[in-house]
Structure formats: structure tokens, C-alpha cells
Scaffold this active site. Sequence first.
Site, PDB file in Angstrom:
ATOM      1  N   SER A 167       0.850  -1.192   0.000  1.00  0.00           N
ATOM      2  CA  SER A 167       0.000   0.000   0.000  1.00  0.00           C
ATOM      3  C   SER A 167       0.888   1.244   0.000  1.00  0.00           C
ATOM      4  O   SER A 167       1.986   1.206   0.520  1.00  0.00           O
ATOM      5  CB  SER A 167      -0.854   0.034   1.262  1.00  0.00           C
ATOM      6  OG  SER A 167      -1.788  -1.001   1.254  1.00  0.00           O
ATOM      7  N   THR A 168       0.373   2.341  -0.530  1.00  0.00           N
ATOM      8  CA  THR A 168       1.213   3.505  -0.795  1.00  0.00           C
ATOM      9  C   THR A 168       0.340   4.751  -0.904  1.00  0.00           C
ATOM     10  O   THR A 168      -0.841   4.637  -1.203  1.00  0.00           O
ATOM     11  CB  THR A 168       1.915   3.301  -2.163  1.00  0.00           C
ATOM     12  OG1 THR A 168       2.639   2.079  -2.116  1.00  0.00           O
ATOM     13  CG2 THR A 168       2.848   4.424  -2.518  1.00  0.00           C
TER      14      THR A 168
END
Length: 528
Positions: free
Chosen positions: A349-350
Amino acid sequence: MRNFHFAGRSTVHAQNAMVATSHPEAALTAIEVMRAGGTAADAAVAACALLGVIEPQSTGIGGDCFALIQPRGEGKIVAYNGSGRAPMAATAEWYLERKIHSVPLTSAHAVSIPGAIDAWDTILRDHGKMGLDTLLQPAIKAAEEGYVVAPRIAFDWKNQFEKLKNGTNTERYLLPHGKPAVAGDVIHQPELGKTLRAIAKNGRDAFYTGEIAADMVETLRGIGGLHTLEDFAAHSTETTSPIGTMYKGHDVWQCPPNGPGITMLVMLNILSRFDLTKFAPLSIERFHLEAEAARIAYMMREQHVADPQHVHVDVAGILAKEFAEEHIKNIRMDRLLELPNVAPPMNPSTVYITVVDKDRNVCSFINSIAHSFGSAIVSNNTGVLLQNRAGGFRIQPGHPNCIAPGKRPLHTIIPSLATKNGRAVMPFGVMGGQYQPVGQSHVLTNILDYGCDVQEAIDMPRGLHYEGVYQLEDSVPAEIVEGLKKIGHKTTSVVGPLGGGQAIWIDWEKGTLTGGSDPRKDGCALGY
């Protein structure tokens, strides 16, 4: 062009400055910083620090950061590699002696030294007008006074409930009342607020030395980690030049390895040999070609890309026409290439942030804690949620990406920038782990081949060929799914959306900016 299966949102237009982020509060913060005289870099750091509090599954000060910055939108582009290293005691032999053959993703061994704070500090020193003391205030306020949980964040929180229940200190810090936060809940993180205050007051050293670093080291060593205070104190950001390729008259730039941006550039080199405009944007042929380009590029990445301070990475050779040609001649429209099955070990995730300010300083900025909620390890007393980026290493002597002391893992986060004749035309990015190179290629070809605006390009249905299976969003039409199966693709429908993108298009003639932001996230583009 807006004639696909759903009506998307409209583009956002402005003359002075523009930002696109995955959360409205962060976008608003960036605009406020620029209205107060801050630069694109100032705005990106303030927005990102806030996201580290209010979008805790995706990013935070326990993670890493990469950025591409082009002052005034022309001339030299600077690449910032804020990725952390393995502890100096982390040898492959140490793991193999203990029968550990891959890095457990929720163990201390998955935690590399967080690089974000030093990267922010370095970027601000080079391109900012404000300091961390000012820019961390919105994040401090959210942590101490509380923030409201947004819907997409609540979705991820619920999905990661088991992970958080079994993490280190995660129940105490991230499961208020013993259950996942839901949309509309107000969350307070006073310990994280106190840590941010210390960094605001004493700068990056407050994070990498002293009490905060000691608490992180004590937490990690307490659960078997090899980290030392020296590992934290020695961390630094690398400033480099970007790498690039040409696609449809535009130069497309990425950070060099150990960033994986080269994967996207190889995809473009392959796709550039085909006339995509012969096929509809939503067609079997277009999805098939994208998958084949991705499979070739990802195979290259697994075989060749690692930390160039430890392993030779032949960037020029990989980006040479001959490298792409070797595979292109074997691509067929009626069947799949026979390639070894590549299973990269990360799907993180980012948050991705794109900003252009009134002086046309351009900032393409990405920050991540790797998997959703990182390692699920929160430092005992500081509230810092630590990344599991070292999960990207192999424990396989001889592999370019084998863990080693002080080595940086093969990364997944890639900020991108498209320029024409040396001038910035679009800082953009598509977050979402392994999807990023495919997502960036998809968005860019939507614009340059199919004439989409930035919002249409982001909205369009997506697919990711990963671990031998073509994962397709529900919005991909049934006849395309069937057609892909007929030529040999194994397909599956993805539960969550694939990635999330942001982009800003710069029109130098009109003096305007056009922003787009992904409906797969909570965010928006804002301009003034």
C-alpha cells in the site's frame, strides 16, 4: 471520450497551483501551504505527513519515500531515493543458519530502516521554503485532536483486522475498542503526535538518534530484530539523476534502481513497437498486449534489478532497443508467450502525491509503508508504525536481491514524470504495489494513444497480470474477459480496486493546470 461504462468525475482546472492526493484533507493542506508561499516540495511534505496519520494503512514516518522534482518545470530533474537499508547484522547466512528461507512479513526482519523523514528533510533543504517545524503542524493536529476515518481507509482497516489483532502493539494503537475503525469514526493518536512534535522541534535527528530511535530499536530487538542505534544513525537519502525512455514524442522519467521504475520503462519500450490505436481502449488486444509487456518487464526486474550499491544493474542495456526487440518478435495476438512464472514477493500500500506550484515547480512524490499497515509492528512508546519493506528481499545467495548488510531492497514505489522537449507536461503516479508499472503504463497510454484527459485515463478499467493470473476489475466488460480466456489467460475478478492514481497535466501555452484523482481512493485534485 467519456463514453465508457460509467460516468467518471470531471477534471479540475486552475491557473496558479494544483495538487492531487488520495485524501481531501491532504489536498487541502497542500493548497494551504502553497497559498502561504510554500513550494510544491513544501506542499508534498505537509500533505504526506498528514496522510501518515489519517491514512495509516498506506503510509507514515515509519516508511520510505521517493520523489522526482523539476524546478520551474524545465531543465534538470532530480531524483530522491529515500529507501531504507537492512541492518548491518542482516546476512543471508544468519537467516539460513536459522532455517529462515524468506522474510516473514510481520516480523522484525521485514523492517528496513525507515527513510521517509530524512528524504523529506533532504527534499526541503533543496527545494523548500518552509521547514519540518511548520509543515508537520497539520499532521500533529490530526494525531492529537483526532481525525475522521474516510470510507476507503475503513475498507482497508476491516480487511486487515486479523493482521492488526496479531501485530506488535497494533491492538493498543490501531484497534480502538478492539475492532477496526469504520467510516465516520474519530481516531486520536497522541503518542504519534508527540513523536511528530519532537521531529518538528529538533528536525530529522530527533527520529534517527535519541529517544525515538532507541524506542524503535528496543521494540524491534525485543521481537528478534537485528537493528541497532548505529543502523538508524547511519541512514541517508541518495540524490541521483532519473532514468528515462521516449514514448510517443514524450520523455518518461523514473527514479533509478533500487526503485523499480525501470520496469515501467521496459513496458513502454515494448508497447511503443505496437500501434495501440488500431485497437479500442477497452479491447481484448489492448489488454493482452499490456499483459505481455508486463510479464516481460517483471521477469526482467526479478532477474536484474536490485540495489546498485551492491550489485551491477545494467540500466543502459535493459533500456536498449535490442532488449525489448528480443521479446517483441515472439509476441502473438492469439496466445501467451511462454515465460517463467515470476512471483515477486510484495503487494503493498502507498500514497502518491503530485503537485505543481505557481512557479511551475513540479513534484512527483510517493511514500509507503509497503503492505497495508506495514509490518503490523508499532514502536512501543512512539506510535510509529513500521514498514515491512525488507520483505522485498530474497534470502537466496547469488540472487541480485538477496538480503545483505546495509543493502536496500528491490522497491515497488515509483513516482513518474513525463516531459516534452525538456519541459514537464505531467507528473503522475499510480500507487498499489506490484500494479504500479502497469498502472502508469495504462494511464499514460490512455492519454497519449487514446486521447483521454487525465481523469478519464485514471478512471478506465484496469487489469494486472500477476503470478500467472490476469486480475481484472469488475468494470472490465464480460466479452473482454471471455476473449482473454480464449487466448489462454487465466482470469480472476479482483475484490478491491487496483491501485489509485493522481496526475496533473501542464498546458504551457494556456498557462493552466488540469488535475485528475482516482475514484478508487478517497481523494481529489484541488487547484487555485
